[in-house]
Scaffold this motif. Structure first.
Motif, PDB file in Angstrom:
ATOM      1  N   PHE A  12      52.505  45.192  70.236  1.00  0.00           N
ATOM      2  CA  PHE A  12      52.674  44.070  71.159  1.00  0.00           C
ATOM      3  C   PHE A  12      52.703  44.554  72.606  1.00  0.00           C
ATOM      4  CE2 PHE A  12      54.466  40.085  68.847  1.00  0.00           C
ATOM      5  CZ  PHE A  12      53.262  39.972  68.177  1.00  0.00           C
TER       6      PHE A  12
ATOM      7  N   TYR B 156      52.997  36.355  75.658  1.00  0.00           N
ATOM      8  CA  TYR B 156      53.740  36.504  74.410  1.00  0.00           C
ATOM      9  C   TYR B 156      53.256  35.525  73.335  1.00  0.00           C
ATOM     10  CZ  TYR B 156      57.054  39.432  76.964  1.00  0.00           C
ATOM     11  OH  TYR B 156      57.625  40.436  77.702  1.00  0.00           O
TER      12      TYR B 156
ATOM     13  N   HIS C  53      47.184  39.889  76.697  1.00  0.00           N
ATOM     14  CA  HIS C  53      46.976  38.550  76.134  1.00  0.00           C
ATOM     15  C   HIS C  53      47.277  37.430  77.125  1.00  0.00           C
ATOM     16  CE1 HIS C  53      46.291  39.922  71.993  1.00  0.00           C
ATOM     17  NE2 HIS C  53      47.197  40.855  72.249  1.00  0.00           N
TER      18      HIS C  53
ATOM     19  N   ASN D 108      51.962  42.462  75.802  1.00  0.00           N
ATOM     20  CA  ASN D 108      51.716  41.063  76.111  1.00  0.00           C
ATOM     21  C   ASN D 108      50.729  40.831  77.246  1.00  0.00           C
ATOM     22  OD1 ASN D 108      54.434  42.044  77.361  1.00  0.00           O
ATOM     23  ND2 ASN D 108      53.759  40.450  78.765  1.00  0.00           N
TER      24      ASN D 108
ATOM     25  N   ASP E   4      47.425  36.032  67.934  1.00  0.00           N
ATOM     26  CA  ASP E   4      46.450  37.049  67.533  1.00  0.00           C
ATOM     27  C   ASP E   4      46.925  37.795  66.294  1.00  0.00           C
ATOM     28  OD1 ASP E   4      44.180  38.964  67.966  1.00  0.00           O
ATOM     29  OD2 ASP E   4      45.818  40.341  68.380  1.00  0.00           O
TER      30      ASP E   4
ATOM     31  N   GLU F  57      49.787  36.826  71.991  1.00  0.00           N
ATOM     32  CA  GLU F  57      49.817  38.052  71.197  1.00  0.00           C
ATOM     33  C   GLU F  57      50.324  37.756  69.791  1.00  0.00           C
ATOM     34  OE1 GLU F  57      52.256  41.063  72.953  1.00  0.00           O
ATOM     35  OE2 GLU F  57      54.139  39.942  72.751  1.00  0.00           O
TER      36      GLU F  57
END
Length: 416
Positions: A129, A341, A134, A131, A347, A344
């Motif tokens: 992750f 956030y 994204h 962020n 995804d 992500e």
């Protein structure tokens, strides 16, 4: 279609922020938390948002059989321990659809490799992750400029920045537990988004090959006696004894393996941004075009006078790391979405349903750790680090920055 059941390890700021993001993601429910901190507020939020009937579990071993995805949102210094506990639960017969690890993957390369190798042995899809990659403004910029990049070439220079006035929790300030200072905490964001923004359209996130890193780490505001005293009183961390950097800046050079073109990613991070609050910045320059992003530019501003300020219970309700409760305030109506956030998580959910890893996997996270370690090594040496040198590559595998060892006084100037 049954929702994916998230099991979250951690109950602090990041876990709460990720729950805000999950409230906007389809096909997910939060089944539970494992945390040393109380999670009553998170359980109430999950229920209020219709995210499921989450409960507090006593251990990872107890939680893993009840979930589909484990999200590691716990402090950096327990990452390896947590991953090993997850692995033990999977080896005992639990099947997981995915494992998520919040940035940074680890405090150094040795820990990072342990995390990657332990999870790889399980054969479970992963998501690292990060962020900012994204963020919708980043996605929109790449979509808008894709035809231009195809015609003129990808960006040649990208500058990324993240700044605020300092972390929420005491362990973030402790370099031995967190892994360093602001470079470890936020440099990973800027390294990742800079690398991504330089990448030609249609190419994978690791297409550009890192060649070298030059970096400076400094202790500016929080090394001064007044602020050291405040830090000691608020968080019990003594920057006279174990200092960490509160400012870092540097440059990464990348190689396009197809064209031979070298491009630059500049980054700046700090814990001394005493302005409205958290600021993320990104700008780039390509042949005949440019772009610029600044999260403190908002379509909404509010003004709060002194008389009204007394009614505010939480100065951060308008913006993360808000520094004031009066005057002209920048308001971001949906920070979890703005900072990436939400997307992500979307995804990761889409990837795990298809039985694959997300856009960014744990191997990518390990590469960000490598760049971060190269930054610390460059700062210690006062010289550019050549990432193509085999001896340097080997050195980084076991390197632990002086700041991370609690020996920051050997490389940082601490005022008397």
């Amino acid at each position: 279609m049954k929702p994916l059941r998230y099991g979250i390890v951690g109950g602090g700021f990041v876990a709460a922020f990720q729950c805000r993001a999950l409230s906007e993601v389809r096909g997910v429910e939060v089944a539970g938390f494992v945390s040393k901190d109380p999670v009553d507020h998170l359980l109430a939020y999950v229920k209020d948002q219709g995210l499921g009937e989450a409960r507090a579990f006593g251990s990872i071993k107890e939680m893993v059989p009840e979930v589909d995805v484990v999200a590691i949102f716990c402090p950096n210094f327990v990452r390896v321990e947590v991953v090993e506990e997850i692995a033990d639960a999977v080896k005992a017969g639990t099947e997981l659809k995915g494992i998520i690890c919040e940035k940074p993957l680890a405090r150094n390369m040795a820990e990072g490799r342990k995390v990657v190798d332990t999870v790889a042995a399980l054969g479970v899809p992963t998501a690292y992750f990060e962020n900012q990659i994204h963020m919708k403004p980043v996605t929109a910029e790449r979509m808008q400029l894709a035809p231009v990049m195809e015609a003129m070439g990808a960006p040649l220079l990208v500058r990324s920045g993240e700044e605020h006035a300092g972390p929420h929790s005491a362990w973030f300030w402790d370099p031995t537990r967190q892994g360093g200072g602001v470079l470890s905490d936020m440099g990973c964001h800027c390294l990742a988004v800079g690398w991504y923004a330089l990448t030609p359209p249609g190419k994978p996130p690791r297409f550009l090959q890192p060649q070298s890193v030059m970096c400076d780490c400094s202790l500016l505001k929080w090394g001064q006696p007044r602020w050291r005293k405040e830090l000691l009183q608020r968080h019990g961390v003594d920057y006279r004894k174990t200092p960490a950097e509160d400012f870092s800046t540097g440059m990464v050079t990348y190689l396009n393996p197809e064209t031979g073109q070298r491009v630059k990613g500049q980054f700046t991070v700090s814990w001394m941004f005493d302005k409205q609050g958290l600021r993320l910045a990104l700008d780039g320059i390509g042949p005949g075009y440019a772009f610029e992003l600044n999260t403190l530019r908002s379509p909404l501003e509010v003004f709060i006078g002194d008389a009204a300020a007394a009614s505010l219970a939480d100065t951060e309700m308008a913006l993360e790391k808000q520094q004031a409760s009066t005057g002209l305030l920048t308001v971001q109506p949906n920070e979890a979405d703005l900072y990436g956030y939400t997307d992500e998580n979307a995804d990761a959910v889409a990837a795990f349903r298809e039985g694959r890893s997300a856009l960014l996997d744990l191997d990518y996270g390990l590469e960000i750790v490598r760049l971060t370690m190269a930054g610390y090594l460059s700062a210690e040496r006062g010289a550019t680090v050549d990432l193509t040198d085999p001896a340097t590559q080997q050195e980084l595998e076991t390197y632990v920055p002086l700041i991370q060892q609690g020996r920051g006084g050997e490389t940082l100037r601490v005022p008397g």
